[in-house]
Design an enzyme around this catalytic site. Structure first.
Site, short mmCIF file in Angstrom:
data_model
loop_
_atom_site.label_atom_id
_atom_site.label_comp_id
_atom_site.label_asym_id
_atom_site.label_seq_id
_atom_site.Cartn_x
_atom_site.Cartn_y
_atom_site.Cartn_z
N SER A 35 40.97 38.06 44.58
CA SER A 35 41.57 39.22 43.92
C SER A 35 42.88 39.58 44.60
O SER A 35 43.10 39.24 45.77
CB SER A 35 40.58 40.38 44.07
N TYR B 152 34.43 46.01 48.94
CA TYR B 152 34.95 45.00 48.00
C TYR B 152 36.17 44.28 48.60
O TYR B 152 36.24 43.05 48.60
CB TYR B 152 35.33 45.67 46.68
N1 LIG Z 1 38.41 42.53 36.42
C1 LIG Z 1 39.27 42.61 37.42
O1 LIG Z 1 40.17 43.48 37.43
C2 LIG Z 1 39.18 41.65 38.57
C3 LIG Z 1 40.30 41.53 39.42
C4 LIG Z 1 40.23 40.65 40.48
C5 LIG Z 1 39.10 39.90 40.69
N2 LIG Z 1 38.02 40.04 39.87
C6 LIG Z 1 36.84 39.22 40.16
O2 LIG Z 1 36.55 38.42 39.03
C7 LIG Z 1 35.16 38.13 39.01
C8 LIG Z 1 34.61 38.45 37.64
O3 LIG Z 1 34.79 39.84 37.40
P1 LIG Z 1 34.83 40.47 35.94
O4 LIG Z 1 35.93 41.41 35.93
O5 LIG Z 1 34.74 39.41 34.93
O6 LIG Z 1 33.46 41.34 36.02
P2 LIG Z 1 32.36 41.70 34.94
O7 LIG Z 1 32.93 41.72 33.57
O8 LIG Z 1 31.68 42.89 35.48
O9 LIG Z 1 31.34 40.44 35.00
C9 LIG Z 1 30.59 40.15 36.15
C10 LIG Z 1 29.65 39.01 35.85
O10 LIG Z 1 28.99 38.67 37.07
C11 LIG Z 1 27.58 38.74 36.87
N3 LIG Z 1 26.97 39.11 38.15
C12 LIG Z 1 27.13 40.24 38.85
N4 LIG Z 1 26.37 40.23 39.96
C13 LIG Z 1 25.73 39.04 39.95
C14 LIG Z 1 24.79 38.42 40.82
N5 LIG Z 1 24.34 39.04 41.91
N6 LIG Z 1 24.34 37.18 40.51
C15 LIG Z 1 24.78 36.55 39.40
N7 LIG Z 1 25.64 37.08 38.53
C16 LIG Z 1 26.11 38.31 38.81
C17 LIG Z 1 27.38 39.75 35.73
O11 LIG Z 1 26.15 39.56 35.04
P3 LIG Z 1 24.77 40.35 35.50
O12 LIG Z 1 25.16 41.75 35.77
O13 LIG Z 1 23.85 40.20 34.34
O14 LIG Z 1 24.29 39.62 36.70
C18 LIG Z 1 28.56 39.37 34.85
O15 LIG Z 1 28.24 38.23 34.07
C19 LIG Z 1 34.54 38.96 40.14
O16 LIG Z 1 34.37 38.15 41.28
C20 LIG Z 1 35.59 40.02 40.41
O17 LIG Z 1 35.52 40.51 41.70
C21 LIG Z 1 38.04 40.89 38.80
#
Ligand SMILES: NC(=O)c1ccc[n+]([C@@H]2O[C@H](COP(=O)([O-])OP(=O)(O)OC[C@H]3O[C@@H](n4cnc5c(N)ncnc54)[C@H](OP(=O)(O)O)[C@@H]3O)[C@@H](O)[C@H]2O)c1
Length: 261
Positions: free
Chosen positions: A139, A152
């Protein structure tokens, strides 16, 4: 790397980036396997993305990772790529005495220990493949602390450090190691921040565009991929780290002032 005819395992594929990776990588002609904790969300994703393979697995649980490895490599021995995407981001007030000692490190278990354990478990298998790759999703918050999400930030900086080390240690193998340094983007992860004063939803990158940039980065073998604002954050974290941090402090102070009322 060629993004066709691969067998790709994506953790957290039921929402946000993981879902978009799954959809776009399938469209390019890859076999895609996704995980998540919630079985209903997995079933729903299978309906939305016919052909995707689903496995319930919690990346914060080592036994669940071992079970996933046994099931996936048995059913998909050709697996050659792992995308460590699953993650959680919380707002944490460190002065909140009600947070217990197990809960305070929950993001470490998911965002940092999770990918490290996944790599440890799948590495011997990936080493048997001619074209293999690992992508870890970090991130912009890996580059500068965001004090409202203190744990985080620690996980993403930690994962960035680990990914750099992994790349060096795997230099003489066929495994390419990628880092996607994602900027803020409009996925459900950010829902909890949207109404915070000082939070500018207009700054969030379109997740579709972000994943398109990530896929081009993979194809071009760009080992560190900085979509949108992440590139500017990377430059600023070197040239003017104080200025960048001051922005994060400002946003945190505005949000915390409201929380305390
Ligand atoms: N969105 C942003 O602004 C942003 C920016 C920088 C980095 N990121 C990173 O990008 C990645 C994806 O984020 P996103 O924004 O797509 O989030 P999101 O829409 O909340 O999706 C998260 C996904 O991870 C799964 N998950 C969460 N905890 C888990 C666990 N313990 N075991 C297995 N699966 C798990 C969730 O499904 P379940 O809840 O059903 O398990 C969901 O499918 C993350 O690593 C996040 O830190 C996001």
């Amino acid at each position: 790397m060629e993004l066709k005819n691969n067998t790709i395992l994506i953790t957290g594929g039921t929402s946000g980036f993981g879902y978009l990776f799954a959809s776009k990588l399938m469209a390019l002609g890859n076999t895609v396997i996704i995980t998540g904790r919630n079985p209903a969300k997995l079933e729903e994703t299978k309906i939305q993305l016919p052909g995707v393979h689903i496995f319930q697995s919690d990346v914060s649980n080592p036994a669940s990772i071992t079970q996933l490895f046994e099931q996936v490599t048995k059913q998909f021995p050709e697996l050659n790529m792992l995308i460590n995407n699953a993650g959680e981001m919380r707002k944490i007030n460190l002065q909140d005495a009600s947070i217990d000692l197990l809960d305070i490190t929950r993001e470490i278990d998911i965002n940092l220990s999770g990918p490290i354990r996944m790599v440890q478990q799948f590495l011997p298998h990936l080493k048997t493949k001619k074209n293999a790759a690992i992508m870890n999703v970090t991130s912009g918050i890996a580059l500068v602390p965001f004090p409202i999400s203190p744990v985080y930030g620690a996980t993403k900086s930690g994962l960035r450090s680990y990914t750099k080390s992994l790349r060096v240690q795997l230099k003489n193998t066929g495994i390419k190691v990628f880092e996607l340094v994602a900027p803020g983007s409009g996925t459900p992860l950010n829902d909890k921040f949207i109404n915070d004063p000082g939070f500018n939803a207009g700054m969030l990158m379109d997740p579709e565009k972000l994943i398109d940039v990530a896929i081009v980065g993979l194809m071009k073998n760009n080992y560190e991929i900085y979509p949108g604002m992440a590139r500017m954050m990377n430059v600023m974290s070197r040239l003017a780290p104080g200025l960048l941090f001051a922005q994060m402090v400002k946003m945190t102070e505005k949000a915390m002032a409201v929380t305390k009322k």
